[in-house]
Write a protein that holds these residues in place. Structure first.
Motif: not given
Length: 606
Positions: A435-439
């Motif tokens: 989730p932290n890589t979904k801009v």
């Protein structure tokens, strides 16, 4: 649940007393267990030792019937001793000073004195006008806590007779306060009322009565007593108890065989909290300095370099190969980890160097502090102190600090924690990215992910809650949630500061710390000569200590005159452990970050 409820109760605000009882009384009777009552001590006479075992058991006795108030002036050291050994005398408050009562009891053979509050002591007889002066609103009573009407013809007035009226206006079987208002005792904590002197014109003889205050007071000394008895001094202990506590002792005495042990409440000789807050400051200073050099350790680790000291030595001996700042001073700080070329040339894998990928962290952007910046920093700090001192913007500072710490809390704790959690969760997925890589979108050219949003909401939600508690609780420093979170946010602020602001020269460090030394001396010790107050202390305590009388603040802690004395939150605070009088040990964040700047430099050089 059994752990959750005490934790929840610890988060609730508690009432703070201005005049704290500093003594205790152990009341013993043959037919009942020991009861412990609280009392306030006198500023004269013998000092009670701590713990009950260090004090003798005394037999309680009343004052002489022919001089119940013990205000006579005919007593002396030659007077007959009417009290036997190990006797403590109970004397009602009123008419003469506390010290006069105590020295008279001493002349009569008493080994201790307990002065108790009475309703009659709130009334005075005006000899000049031959009229009754009634108690004072707010000082002696408060109608907001209970109001009733009493038939004044049932009382002995003009003058007020305490021996008969007090029982009728107190917590007794013939309580007139309850007759006029059945809910009186449920609202009035003392369960006693005082006449206000205001008569009901529509009802003959009916007079307003309101809830009486029944609190501990401090027994002040009387200089006139020392002048009247130059060869005698009070050498027995004296304490004060409330009307409610006197009723308890009186009931025990009526059953027979009652004894009392008076002693000072225990206080530790050592302030453990001071040691704890010092340890917290040292730990935060070390941690912030250690983390400020994390880029250097990570770079060396990625490049396979275990010791970069020879490279720094070569760099120092060959200044032409390094970056020099505009003052010609050696700068070991660059936009990326230092001396890349030298490290690549000497590492074991120099032939095929692994590309270095800079990791996102709380100290991605840094600011090198030059000596000019150090002076400007102190100038702006001085200006800020003057602005706060003259314009009293303490509430604004608390709000700004709360929001600033919320951002530091997010960068140091919440965001890394959420990234770690999302990364761990992503390992259980077969497809898709973490989730932290979904801009989701960009803001100020920075990518914003779902984790960023969650971290932002969490951090600022916690910060806003902390601000609300600080403004709504009468004494937030005793609330577990408030002071623990304040220390955590202060630590995050120190870590963020030392990750952003860096010294790269011993010269700058020497100038900064020396200037800060004289800066503190001036604002703490010199400014009182120009402004009648210490600017540093006044600002640090949000305007200085309360100006109202302590007994007034005990009744009305939210009154404007009782405000102040609360330190600004830019510090570490640890409540005093095992101290019934409360208080806290404090350590300013400036005392952490200023030496931390030098430690950070040493850590990066190492």
């Amino acid at each position: 649940m059994r752990f959750f409820i005490p934790l929840l109760l610890s988060l609730l605000p508690l009432k703070s007393l201005a005049v704290l009882p500093t003594a205790s009384i152990d009341l013993k009777t043959p037919s009942s267990p020991v009861q412990t009552l609280l009392a306030s001590q006198a500023s004269f006479g013998a000092i009670l030792p701590m713990t009950a075992g260090a004090n003798p058991e005394l037999t309680p006795a009343f004052s002489p019937s022919d001089d119940a108030l013990l205000c006579g002036t005919s007593y002396s050291s030659e007077s007959n001793k009417i009290y036997s050994e190990k006797t403590v005398v109970l004397i009602p408050r009123g008419v003469c000073s506390f010290e006069q009562k105590v020295i008279n009891a001493q002349f009569l053979g008493a080994e201790g004195v307990i002065i108790y509050g009475t309703l009659g002591s709130r009334y005075t007889w005006n000899e000049t006008s031959s009229s009754q002066d009634f108690p004072v609103d707010k000082h002696d009573y408060d109608c907001d806590y209970g109001e009733t009407e009493i038939d004044s013809t049932a009382l002995s007035l003009n003058p007020y007779d305490s021996s008969t009226n007090d029982d009728l206006l107190g917590d007794g079987s013939n309580d007139l306060c309850v007759v006029g208002n059945n809910d009186f005792n449920s609202k009035c904590a003392s369960r006693r009322c005082l006449l206000t002197g205001k008569e009901n014109k529509d009802s003959n003889g009916m007079m307003q009565a309101c809830c009486a205050w029944d609190l501990h007071i401090w027994l002040w000394n009387d200089p006139s007593v020392q002048e009247s008895y130059p060869n005698d001094r009070v050498n027995i202990p004296a304490i004060y108890i409330t009307m409610e506590e006197f009723s308890t002792i009186k009931t025990a005495m009526s059953s027979g065989g009652a004894t009392l042990t008076m002693y000072a409440r225990y206080r530790s000789s050592y302030n453990v909290s001071a040691i704890v807050v010092w340890a917290v400051g040292v730990f935060v200073c070390w941690l912030a300095s250690y983390l400020s050099a994390s880029e250097y350790r990570n770079y060396n680790k990625d490049r396979g370099v275990s010791d970069a000291a020879p490279l720094y030595t070569e760099l120092i001996n060959n200044p032409g190969a390094s970056n020099n700042n505009q003052d010609g001073e050696l700068s070991v700080e660059t936009s990326s980890p230092p001396v890349t070329e030298q490290l690549e040339a000497t590492s074991s894998d120099a032939a095929s160097p692994t590309p270095y990928h800079r990791q996102e962290s709380y100290n991605d952007e840094t600011l090198e502090l030059r000596w000019q910046d150090a002076i400007i920093f102190l100038v702006f700090s001085s200006a800020s102190l003057f602005i706060l001192f003259f314009f009293k913007l303490y509430s604004v500072v608390k709000v700004m600090y709360g929001f600033g710490c919320s951002g530091a809390l997010m960068q140091v704790i919440v965001l890394p924690l959420y990234i770690w959690i999302s990364t761990r969760c992503s390992k259980h997925k077969t497809n898709g990215s973490a989730p932290n890589t979904k801009v989701l979108f960009t803001f100020l050219d920075e990518p914003v992910t779902l984790v960023n949003i969650f971290a932002l909401i969490t951090s600022y939600g916690i910060g806003i809650t902390w601000i609300i508690v600080g403004f709504t609780a009468s004494d937030p420093s005793i609330i577990l949630f408030y002071w623990v979170l304040q220390d955590i946010m202060g630590a995050c602020m120190c870590i963020t500061f030392l990750g952003l602001i860096r010294l790269n020269s011993i010269k700058v460090a020497s100038i900064l710390l020396t200037a800060a030394f004289f800066y503190d001396i001036f604002f703490v010790f010199i400014t009182p000569y120009f402004f009648q107050k210490s600017i540093m202390i006044t600002v640090a305590t949000s305007g200085g200590p309360p100006t109202a009388d302590p007994t007034w603040c005990e009744k009305y802690p939210s009154d404007a005159g009782c405000q102040g004395g609360d330190p600004l939150p830019m510090l570490f605070t640890i409540p005093r452990l095992g101290d019934y009088q409360g208080g806290a040990s404090l350590l300013g964040l400036g005392d952490v970050v200023l030496p931390g700047l030098l430690l950070s430099l040493a850590c990066r050089l190492d």
